[in-house]
Design a protein around this motif. Structure first.
Motif, PDB file in Angstrom:
ATOM      1  N   GLY A 140       0.818  -1.204   0.000  1.00 47.79           N
ATOM      2  CA  GLY A 140       0.000   0.000   0.000  1.00 47.79           C
ATOM      3  C   GLY A 140       0.847   1.247   0.000  1.00 47.79           C
ATOM      4  O   GLY A 140       2.078   1.189   0.084  1.00 47.79           O
ATOM      5  N   ARG A 141       0.164   2.382  -0.102  1.00 50.83           N
ATOM      6  CA  ARG A 141       0.832   3.685  -0.145  1.00 50.83           C
ATOM      7  C   ARG A 141       0.146   4.620   0.842  1.00 50.83           C
ATOM      8  O   ARG A 141      -1.076   4.838   0.739  1.00 50.83           O
ATOM      9  CB  ARG A 141       0.736   4.286  -1.556  1.00 50.83           C
ATOM     10  CG  ARG A 141       1.369   3.435  -2.652  1.00 50.83           C
ATOM     11  CD  ARG A 141       2.892   3.571  -2.637  1.00 50.83           C
ATOM     12  NE  ARG A 141       3.537   2.694  -3.596  1.00 50.83           N
ATOM     13  CZ  ARG A 141       4.013   1.486  -3.306  1.00 50.83           C
ATOM     14  NH1 ARG A 141       3.885   0.991  -2.073  1.00 50.83           N
ATOM     15  NH2 ARG A 141       4.618   0.757  -4.222  1.00 50.83           N
ATOM     16  N   ILE A 142       0.915   5.177   1.776  1.00 52.62           N
ATOM     17  CA  ILE A 142       0.366   6.113   2.748  1.00 52.62           C
ATOM     18  C   ILE A 142       1.116   7.435   2.616  1.00 52.62           C
ATOM     19  O   ILE A 142       2.347   7.458   2.586  1.00 52.62           O
ATOM     20  CB  ILE A 142       0.481   5.545   4.181  1.00 52.62           C
ATOM     21  CG1 ILE A 142      -0.409   4.288   4.303  1.00 52.62           C
ATOM     22  CG2 ILE A 142       0.083   6.593   5.210  1.00 52.62           C
ATOM     23  CD1 ILE A 142      -0.348   3.601   5.651  1.00 52.62           C
ATOM     24  N   LEU A 143       0.346   8.512   2.500  1.00 51.24           N
ATOM     25  CA  LEU A 143       0.934   9.835   2.307  1.00 51.24           C
ATOM     26  C   LEU A 143       0.329  10.840   3.268  1.00 51.24           C
ATOM     27  O   LEU A 143      -0.878  10.816   3.522  1.00 51.24           O
ATOM     28  CB  LEU A 143       0.670  10.301   0.868  1.00 51.24           C
ATOM     29  CG  LEU A 143       1.463   9.522  -0.184  1.00 51.24           C
ATOM     30  CD1 LEU A 143       0.646   9.315  -1.435  1.00 51.24           C
ATOM     31  CD2 LEU A 143       2.744  10.255  -0.505  1.00 51.24           C
ATOM     32  N   GLY A 144       1.181  11.728   3.781  1.00 48.15           N
ATOM     33  CA  GLY A 144       0.699  12.798   4.655  1.00 48.15           C
ATOM     34  C   GLY A 144       1.148  14.144   4.129  1.00 48.15           C
ATOM     35  O   GLY A 144       2.131  14.248   3.394  1.00 48.15           O
ATOM     36  N   ALA A 145       0.430  15.189   4.520  1.00 42.69           N
ATOM     37  CA  ALA A 145       0.759  16.542   4.079  1.00 42.69           C
ATOM     38  C   ALA A 145       1.688  17.219   5.069  1.00 42.69           C
ATOM     39  O   ALA A 145       1.291  17.521   6.191  1.00 42.69           O
ATOM     40  CB  ALA A 145      -0.521  17.369   3.921  1.00 42.69           C
ATOM     41  N   SER A 146       2.934  17.458   4.654  1.00 44.05           N
ATOM     42  CA  SER A 146       3.808  18.334   5.420  1.00 44.05           C
ATOM     43  C   SER A 146       3.810  19.681   4.696  1.00 44.05           C
ATOM     44  O   SER A 146       2.790  20.094   4.151  1.00 44.05           O
ATOM     45  CB  SER A 146       5.215  17.740   5.570  1.00 44.05           C
ATOM     46  OG  SER A 146       5.992  18.544   6.451  1.00 44.05           O
ATOM     47  N   SER A 147       4.944  20.364   4.672  1.00 43.67           N
ATOM     48  CA  SER A 147       5.001  21.716   4.109  1.00 43.67           C
ATOM     49  C   SER A 147       6.461  22.143   4.102  1.00 43.67           C
ATOM     50  O   SER A 147       7.276  21.545   4.817  1.00 43.67           O
ATOM     51  CB  SER A 147       4.194  22.660   5.008  1.00 43.67           C
ATOM     52  OG  SER A 147       4.472  24.023   4.737  1.00 43.67           O
ATOM     53  N   ILE A 148       6.808  23.188   3.342  1.00 41.05           N
ATOM     54  CA  ILE A 148       8.167  23.721   3.537  1.00 41.05           C
ATOM     55  C   ILE A 148       8.282  24.247   4.969  1.00 41.05           C
ATOM     56  O   ILE A 148       9.378  24.326   5.507  1.00 41.05           O
ATOM     57  CB  ILE A 148       8.589  24.793   2.512  1.00 41.05           C
ATOM     58  CG1 ILE A 148       7.696  26.027   2.512  1.00 41.05           C
ATOM     59  CG2 ILE A 148       8.724  24.208   1.138  1.00 41.05           C
ATOM     60  CD1 ILE A 148       8.296  27.192   1.714  1.00 41.05           C
ATOM     61  N   LEU A 149       7.134  24.530   5.595  1.00 45.01           N
ATOM     62  CA  LEU A 149       7.140  24.919   7.014  1.00 45.01           C
ATOM     63  C   LEU A 149       7.259  23.696   7.923  1.00 45.01           C
ATOM     64  O   LEU A 149       7.172  23.797   9.136  1.00 45.01           O
ATOM     65  CB  LEU A 149       5.912  25.750   7.355  1.00 45.01           C
ATOM     66  CG  LEU A 149       5.894  27.141   6.694  1.00 45.01           C
ATOM     67  CD1 LEU A 149       4.558  27.822   6.894  1.00 45.01           C
ATOM     68  CD2 LEU A 149       7.044  28.014   7.199  1.00 45.01           C
ATOM     69  N   GLY A 150       7.460  22.520   7.344  1.00 48.87           N
ATOM     70  CA  GLY A 150       7.884  21.347   8.093  1.00 48.87           C
ATOM     71  C   GLY A 150       9.391  21.182   7.998  1.00 48.87           C
ATOM     72  O   GLY A 150       9.970  20.231   8.521  1.00 48.87           O
ATOM     73  N   LYS A 151      10.049  22.127   7.297  1.00 47.64           N
ATOM     74  CA  LYS A 151      11.507  22.124   7.136  1.00 47.64           C
ATOM     75  C   LYS A 151      12.158  23.339   7.787  1.00 47.64           C
ATOM     76  O   LYS A 151      13.351  23.342   8.058  1.00 47.64           O
ATOM     77  CB  LYS A 151      11.862  22.119   5.637  1.00 47.64           C
ATOM     78  CG  LYS A 151      11.502  20.841   4.899  1.00 47.64           C
ATOM     79  CD  LYS A 151      12.620  19.836   5.021  1.00 47.64           C
ATOM     80  CE  LYS A 151      12.436  18.671   4.066  1.00 47.64           C
ATOM     81  NZ  LYS A 151      13.597  17.782   4.044  1.00 47.64           N
ATOM     82  N   LYS A 152      11.373  24.403   7.973  1.00 45.02           N
ATOM     83  CA  LYS A 152      11.903  25.619   8.601  1.00 45.02           C
ATOM     84  C   LYS A 152      10.760  26.397   9.232  1.00 45.02           C
ATOM     85  O   LYS A 152       9.608  26.278   8.806  1.00 45.02           O
ATOM     86  CB  LYS A 152      12.620  26.496   7.575  1.00 45.02           C
ATOM     87  CG  LYS A 152      11.713  27.023   6.463  1.00 45.02           C
ATOM     88  CD  LYS A 152      12.447  28.045   5.611  1.00 45.02           C
ATOM     89  CE  LYS A 152      11.450  28.922   4.869  1.00 45.02           C
ATOM     90  NZ  LYS A 152      12.026  30.189   4.432  1.00 45.02           N
ATOM     91  N   GLY A 153      11.078  27.165  10.247  1.00 43.36           N
ATOM     92  CA  GLY A 153      10.041  27.938  10.927  1.00 43.36           C
ATOM     93  C   GLY A 153       9.688  29.218  10.203  1.00 43.36           C
ATOM     94  O   GLY A 153      10.326  29.600   9.225  1.00 43.36           O
ATOM     95  N   GLY A 154       8.642  29.873  10.699  1.00 39.97           N
ATOM     96  CA  GLY A 154       8.223  31.158  10.161  1.00 39.97           C
ATOM     97  C   GLY A 154       7.468  31.909  11.240  1.00 39.97           C
ATOM     98  O   GLY A 154       7.074  31.333  12.252  1.00 39.97           O
ATOM     99  N   PRO A 155       7.245  33.220  11.039  1.00 38.54           N
ATOM    100  CA  PRO A 155       6.565  34.020  12.062  1.00 38.54           C
ATOM    101  C   PRO A 155       5.064  33.765  12.113  1.00 38.54           C
ATOM    102  O   PRO A 155       4.436  33.569  11.081  1.00 38.54           O
ATOM    103  CB  PRO A 155       6.851  35.454  11.616  1.00 38.54           C
ATOM    104  CG  PRO A 155       7.003  35.357  10.130  1.00 38.54           C
ATOM    105  CD  PRO A 155       7.629  34.014   9.870  1.00 38.54           C
ATOM    106  N   GLU A 156       4.518  33.747  13.313  1.00 43.06           N
ATOM    107  CA  GLU A 156       3.070  33.723  13.551  1.00 43.06           C
ATOM    108  C   GLU A 156       2.364  32.411  13.169  1.00 43.06           C
ATOM    109  O   GLU A 156       1.145  32.360  13.085  1.00 43.06           O
ATOM    110  CB  GLU A 156       2.383  34.902  12.828  1.00 43.06           C
ATOM    111  CG  GLU A 156       2.852  36.259  13.311  1.00 43.06           C
ATOM    112  CD  GLU A 156       2.238  37.407  12.528  1.00 43.06           C
ATOM    113  OE1 GLU A 156       1.019  37.607  12.659  1.00 43.06           O
ATOM    114  OE2 GLU A 156       2.970  38.085  11.792  1.00 43.06           O
TER     115      GLU A 156
END
Length: 262
Positions: A140-156
């Motif tokens: 099977g294939r399982i996928l989740g949604a991360s983000s470039i904000l799962g690689k670096k922080g940002g404000p607010e």
């Protein structure tokens, strides 16, 4: 009937957060790829529109309304999918939300809401999809949604960022646990994708641009910096969901126009 007729099994996917934006694009792309699809969100009317779009492509669609941070909802979504569509081959845990607040202003209520919506929901989708795929015994294939904000922080956006970092870790653990069952687990990490979620008119203007400007600010990108549409994410998910992608697991793959390079 010809004894040599071979009926290929139709693969089945679940896509959460699929009534609009990236989730909708993913669901439609998987339908184009020949999969039957269960789509989920909390908005029944929007979901039915997408279900009809999938059916217009000649695929089966099951619209499942519910909040995937609720364990009973996720369990019954997987059960209903198997009951109606026959099996489960691909899980795309895409649903999520953002809370805009500085850490010093963060209420525990907002923090917990973001943790439930973005992280508990993904864990639950992973849990029940994995159980079903293990039971089927065909990978099977399982996928989740991360983000470039799962690689670096940002404000607010600390709560959102924390969930997107956590999804990467959760997915790596799942990939290790499910390797013996030939089930892969990966995350996709988009940069700025123009969707209804990134269209924040007042803030976009405040940060010197049009649709997506505030999101770019949060990601450390100039107002005229790179953005794309959900198709770019859908095409990656389409590949990772295929049997041929068996050798990619535990990865977070970024598509962001080169903002974060790894």
């Amino acid at each position: 009937m010809n004894g040599n007729t071979h009926h290929a099994v139709t693969r089945v996917a679940i896509v959460t957060g699929a009534s609009k934006g990236i989730g909708r694009d993913i669901a439609l792309r998987l339908a184009d790829d020949g999969l039957d699809v269960t789509i989920n969100s909390r908005n029944a009317a929007e979901l039915e529109v997408v279900a009809e779009e999938i059916r217009a492509k000649g695929r089966k669609a099951l619209a499942f309304v519910g909040d995937v941070s609720d364990e009973e909802v996720v369990q019954s979504m997987v059960e209903k999918t198997v009951e109606v569509l026959g099996r489960l081959d691909v899980m795309v845990a895409n649903a999520g939300t953002a809370v805009v607040s500085r850490v010093v202003d963060m209420s525990l209520k907002d923090w917990n809401y973001c943790m439930d919506s973005n992280l508990a929901s993904v864990m639950l989708c992973y849990k029940y999809a994995a159980r079903q795929m293990i039971k089927q015994g065909e990978g099977g294939r399982i996928l989740g949604a991360s983000s470039i904000l799962g690689k670096k922080g940002g404000p607010e956006v600390s709560a959102y960022v924390a969930t997107k970092f956590a999804i990467r870790g959760l997915t790596q653990c799942l990939a290790i646990e499910l390797a013996p069952h030939k089930i892969t687990a990966n995350t996709y990490a988009p940069g700025v994708i123009l969707t209804p979620l990134t269209n924040i008119d007042v803030l976009d203007k405040q940060y010197g641009g049009t649709h997506g400007a505030f999101t770019k600010h949060v990601c450390g990108i100039a107002p005229d910096g790179p953005h794309s549409s959900g198709d770019t994410v859908a095409s990656l998910v389409s590949y990772l969901a295929k049997p041929e992608a068996y050798f990619i697991t535990g990865q977070t793959i970024v598509m962001d126009g080169g903002v974060v390079m790894s």
